[in-house]
Enzyme design. Structure first.
Site, PDB file in Angstrom:
ATOM      1  N   ASN A  61     -66.027  17.075  40.838  1.00 12.91           N
ATOM      2  CA  ASN A  61     -64.625  16.656  40.958  1.00 12.91           C
ATOM      3  C   ASN A  61     -63.805  17.384  39.889  1.00 12.91           C
ATOM      4  OD1 ASN A  61     -62.184  15.202  40.380  1.00 12.91           O
ATOM      5  ND2 ASN A  61     -62.943  13.564  41.678  1.00 12.91           N
TER       6      ASN A  61
ATOM      7  N   HIS B  20     -59.477  16.620  36.854  1.00 10.34           N
ATOM      8  CA  HIS B  20     -59.030  16.651  35.454  1.00 10.34           C
ATOM      9  C   HIS B  20     -58.496  18.024  35.035  1.00 10.34           C
ATOM     10  CE1 HIS B  20     -60.265  12.667  34.892  1.00 10.34           C
ATOM     11  NE2 HIS B  20     -61.194  12.784  33.961  1.00 10.34           N
TER      12      HIS B  20
ATOM     13  N   HIS C 241     -58.990  14.787  44.615  1.00  7.04           N
ATOM     14  CA  HIS C 241     -58.283  13.589  45.071  1.00  7.04           C
ATOM     15  C   HIS C 241     -56.798  13.918  45.116  1.00  7.04           C
ATOM     16  CE1 HIS C 241     -57.489   8.985  44.331  1.00  7.04           C
ATOM     17  NE2 HIS C 241     -56.916   9.439  45.427  1.00  7.04           N
TER      18      HIS C 241
ATOM     19  N   ARG D 290     -53.478  12.528  45.361  1.00  5.12           N
ATOM     20  CA  ARG D 290     -52.882  11.192  45.215  1.00  5.12           C
ATOM     21  C   ARG D 290     -51.471  11.184  45.767  1.00  5.12           C
ATOM     22  NH1 ARG D 290     -56.079   8.059  41.414  1.00  5.12           N
ATOM     23  NH2 ARG D 290     -54.495   6.482  41.747  1.00  5.12           N
TER      24      ARG D 290
ATOM     25  N   ARG E 125     -50.203  13.185  40.915  1.00  7.87           N
ATOM     26  CA  ARG E 125     -50.244  13.263  39.447  1.00  7.87           C
ATOM     27  C   ARG E 125     -51.174  14.360  38.932  1.00  7.87           C
ATOM     28  NH1 ARG E 125     -53.461   7.730  38.163  1.00  7.87           N
ATOM     29  NH2 ARG E 125     -51.828   6.940  39.494  1.00  7.87           N
TER      30      ARG E 125
ATOM     31  N   GLU F 122     -60.744  13.439  48.659  1.00  6.28           N
ATOM     32  CA  GLU F 122     -60.578  11.996  48.437  1.00  6.28           C
ATOM     33  C   GLU F 122     -59.111  11.669  48.673  1.00  6.28           C
ATOM     34  OE1 GLU F 122     -61.666  11.062  44.466  1.00  6.28           O
ATOM     35  OE2 GLU F 122     -63.756  11.517  44.771  1.00  6.28           O
TER      36      GLU F 122
ATOM     37  N   THR G  61     -62.886  -6.944  44.541  1.00 15.03           N
ATOM     38  CA  THR G  61     -62.881  -7.411  43.152  1.00 15.03           C
ATOM     39  C   THR G  61     -63.470  -6.380  42.194  1.00 15.03           C
ATOM     40  OG1 THR G  61     -64.644  -8.791  44.042  1.00 15.03           O
ATOM     41  CG2 THR G  61     -62.772  -9.919  43.039  1.00 15.03           C
TER      42      THR G  61
ATOM     43  N   GLU H   3     -69.704   6.122  50.053  1.00 18.10           N
ATOM     44  CA  GLU H   3     -69.952   6.540  48.682  1.00 18.10           C
ATOM     45  C   GLU H   3     -70.036   5.265  47.861  1.00 18.10           C
ATOM     46  OE1 GLU H   3     -67.678   9.746  46.952  1.00 18.10           O
ATOM     47  OE2 GLU H   3     -67.867   8.877  44.950  1.00 18.10           O
TER      48      GLU H   3
ATOM     49  N   HIS I 283     -68.645   7.848  40.372  1.00 18.45           N
ATOM     50  CA  HIS I 283     -67.689   7.222  39.453  1.00 18.45           C
ATOM     51  C   HIS I 283     -68.392   6.773  38.179  1.00 18.45           C
ATOM     52  CE1 HIS I 283     -63.535   5.930  38.751  1.00 18.45           C
ATOM     53  NE2 HIS I 283     -64.122   5.174  37.849  1.00 18.45           N
TER      54      HIS I 283
END
Ligand code: PXP
Length: 238
Positions: free
Chosen positions: A7, A10, A43, A45, A49, A70, A101, A151, A191
């Site tokens: 991924n 970053h 990803h 978004r 961002r 993603e 949750t 996943e 993750h």
């Protein structure tokens, strides 16, 4: 064989800190593949961002392994996925109400919507993976909405406060993996995985791909900084 999806979000986050052109996630993807990445994960978004539409379009043309997009299950993102055609899509939560949750997507609570998005993408030849917690009800619902992959969210395993809790979380991942495979699902995970905690997850029977970002980009910054400083010293010395 277990594969690694890297991924590179970053890298784009650092670029967006200055809204400039470096570092380019497209270059990072090429180098990640040279290093042995089996896939590149980004990803896109809703607030853009980090990864931008431009990144996705260029990555679609340059990634030589496979491109995992993603995204949230929104009409805007589905339209982009149908146009870009990544090798597979991983649906992830972006809004509070989509989250169980523990943090994965709530498939149980939005079965019809998820079934519709999965059907739309898979009809266009794009396999869909659902990012869910290792929760038997969510896994069963993922099979019901006819996703090809799940996943498993490894966040709770990664953040476990002690070894006893970590062991319990690993057992949930292991049982979830077995349940999913028995239901005909293919299984990825990700993750919070790091160089230190990845091994037990990598050994789970039937696991196909691990998606890892933060720990790899963090290490890349540190292992690269000495050379980068040396090169700037050369640049200023004329
Ligand atoms: N898988 C999914 C679905 C994610 O959303 C993320 C984080 O963007 C990852 C894997 C990678 O997580 P990490 O950056 O903690 O390795």
């Amino acid at each position: 064989m277990l594969t690694l999806g890297v991924n590179i979000d970053h890298v784009a986050t650092i670029r967006q800190a200055r809204r400039t052109v470096e570092p380019d996630p497209v270059a990072a993807a090429v180098l990640a593949e040279l290093g042995g990445a089996d896939g590149i994960t980004v990803h896109l978004r809703e607030d853009r961002r980090h990864i931008q539409d431009r990144d996705l379009q260029i990555l679609r043309q340059t990634v030589r392994t496979h491109l995992n997009l993603e995204m949230a299950a929104t009409p805007e993102m589905v339209e982009i996925a149908l146009a870009v055609k990544p090798d597979y899509v991983t649906l992830v939560p972006e809004r509070r109400e989509e989250v169980t949750t523990e943090g994965g997507l709530d498939i149980v609570g939005q079965r019809d919507r998820m079934a519709a998005v999965v059907a739309q993408l898979q009809a266009a030849g794009i396999p869909v993976s659902l990012f869910i917690d290792p929760d038997p009800a969510q896994i069963a619902a993922s099979a019901q909405v006819k996703a090809q992959f799940i996943e498993l969210h490894t966040g709770r395993y990664a953040e476990a406060a002690n070894e006893m809790i970590r062991g319990k979380e690993l057992a949930l991942l292991s049982e979830g993996c077995a349940q999913a495979i028995a239901l005909g699902l293919r299984v990825n995970a990700g993750h919070g995985l790091t160089y230190w905690n990845v091994q037990p997850v990598a050994q789970l029977t039937g696991m196909e791909e691990l998606n890892i970002g933060h720990t790899i980009i963090s290490r890349a910054v540190l292992v690269g900084i000495e050379r980068a400083v040396r090169e700037m010293k050369q640049a200023i010395s004329g």
